[in-house]
Design an enzyme around this catalytic site. Structure first.
Site, short mmCIF file in Angstrom:
data_model
loop_
_atom_site.label_atom_id
_atom_site.label_comp_id
_atom_site.label_asym_id
_atom_site.label_seq_id
_atom_site.Cartn_x
_atom_site.Cartn_y
_atom_site.Cartn_z
N ASN A 176 30.02 36.86 49.88
CA ASN A 176 30.52 35.97 48.82
C ASN A 176 29.63 34.74 48.70
OD1 ASN A 176 31.70 35.33 51.34
ND2 ASN A 176 33.45 34.31 50.41
N CYS B 13 37.66 42.70 41.80
CA CYS B 13 36.70 43.56 42.51
C CYS B 13 37.11 45.02 42.45
CB CYS B 13 36.54 43.11 43.95
SG CYS B 13 35.57 41.60 44.08
N CYS C 12 39.98 41.95 46.00
CA CYS C 12 40.82 41.29 44.99
C CYS C 12 40.90 42.19 43.75
CB CYS C 12 40.25 39.92 44.63
SG CYS C 12 38.83 39.96 43.52
N CYS D 224 32.54 37.21 44.50
CA CYS D 224 33.01 37.95 45.67
C CYS D 224 31.89 38.83 46.25
CB CYS D 224 34.17 38.86 45.28
SG CYS D 224 35.69 38.00 44.90
N GLU E 116 29.84 31.12 46.93
CA GLU E 116 30.70 30.15 46.22
C GLU E 116 29.87 29.11 45.50
OE1 GLU E 116 33.58 28.85 49.15
OE2 GLU E 116 34.59 30.80 49.06
N GLU F 23 31.99 41.91 47.17
CA GLU F 23 31.92 43.25 46.60
C GLU F 23 31.08 43.25 45.32
OE1 GLU F 23 34.55 41.54 47.57
OE2 GLU F 23 36.23 42.82 48.13
N1 THU Z 1 36.52 37.01 48.25
C1 THU Z 1 35.66 38.08 48.32
O1 THU Z 1 34.46 37.90 48.54
N2 THU Z 1 36.16 39.32 48.13
C2 THU Z 1 37.49 39.60 47.89
O2 THU Z 1 37.84 40.73 47.60
C3 THU Z 1 38.47 38.52 48.01
C4 THU Z 1 37.93 37.14 47.97
C5 THU Z 1 35.98 35.66 48.43
C6 THU Z 1 36.00 34.84 47.18
C7 THU Z 1 35.98 33.44 47.76
O3 THU Z 1 34.65 33.07 48.02
C8 THU Z 1 36.71 33.57 49.07
O4 THU Z 1 36.74 34.96 49.37
C9 THU Z 1 38.12 33.04 49.04
O5 THU Z 1 38.83 33.54 47.98
#
Ligand code: THU
Length: 131
Positions: free
Chosen positions: A40, A87, A84, A51, A42, A53
């Site tokens: 991920n 994703c 999520c 994310c 940010e 994925e």
């Molecule tokens: N996140 C992912 O990378 N994949 C997911 O399926 C769920 C959430 C990340 C997004 C964000 O950077 C952090 O987790 C918190 O939500």
């Protein structure tokens, strides 16, 4: 599968998650046997965060691959975080309902799903009768 889990955990180490402090790594295995990873990423403007994925899918497509057989998602939560909703839809573009989704954490916990369980009735503009 052990190799794919290790790849997801390695990618997780490179996550850029200073705001959520929730590092995630993803590793995709394609039907041709290749592995693509993502972490991920940010952003100060929170909604621009991506994310793990989705980053892995981007790497896969960029390399000319299209068919996902399995994906491992590595996080730090218990139970291990499942992808999520957004994703799930992104994975469904390149994976059938039978694709394996394995969620792991740093405590050795593991949960296995089929994509079809996580996202039944995925939206698609691609008809099975066309290409
Ligand atoms: N996140 C992912 O990378 N994949 C997911 O399926 C769920 C959430 C990340 C997004 C964000 O950077 C952090 O987790 C918190 O939500």
């Amino acid at each position: 599968m052990k190799k794919l889990i290790e790849a997801a955990k390695k990618a997780q180490k490179n996550a850029y998650a200073p705001y959520s402090r929730f590092p995630v790594g993803a590793a995709i295995q394609t039907r041709s046997g290749k592995v693509f990873t993502g972490a991920n990423v940010e952003n100060s403007a929170y909604p621009l965060s991506r994310c793990a994925e989705q980053i892995a899918v981007g790497a896969m497509v960029t390399a000319g691959e299209r068919e996902i057989e399995a994906v491992v998602v590595a996080s730090t939560s218990s139970p291990p975080a499942a992808p999520c909703g957004a994703c799930r839809q992104v994975l469904a573009e390149f994976a059938g309902p039978e694709a394996l989704v394995v969620c792991v954490n740093d405590r050795g916990e593991e949960r296995r799903y089929r994509l079809g369980e996580l996202l039944p009735e995925a939206f698609s503009l691609r008809s099975p009768n066309k290409t």
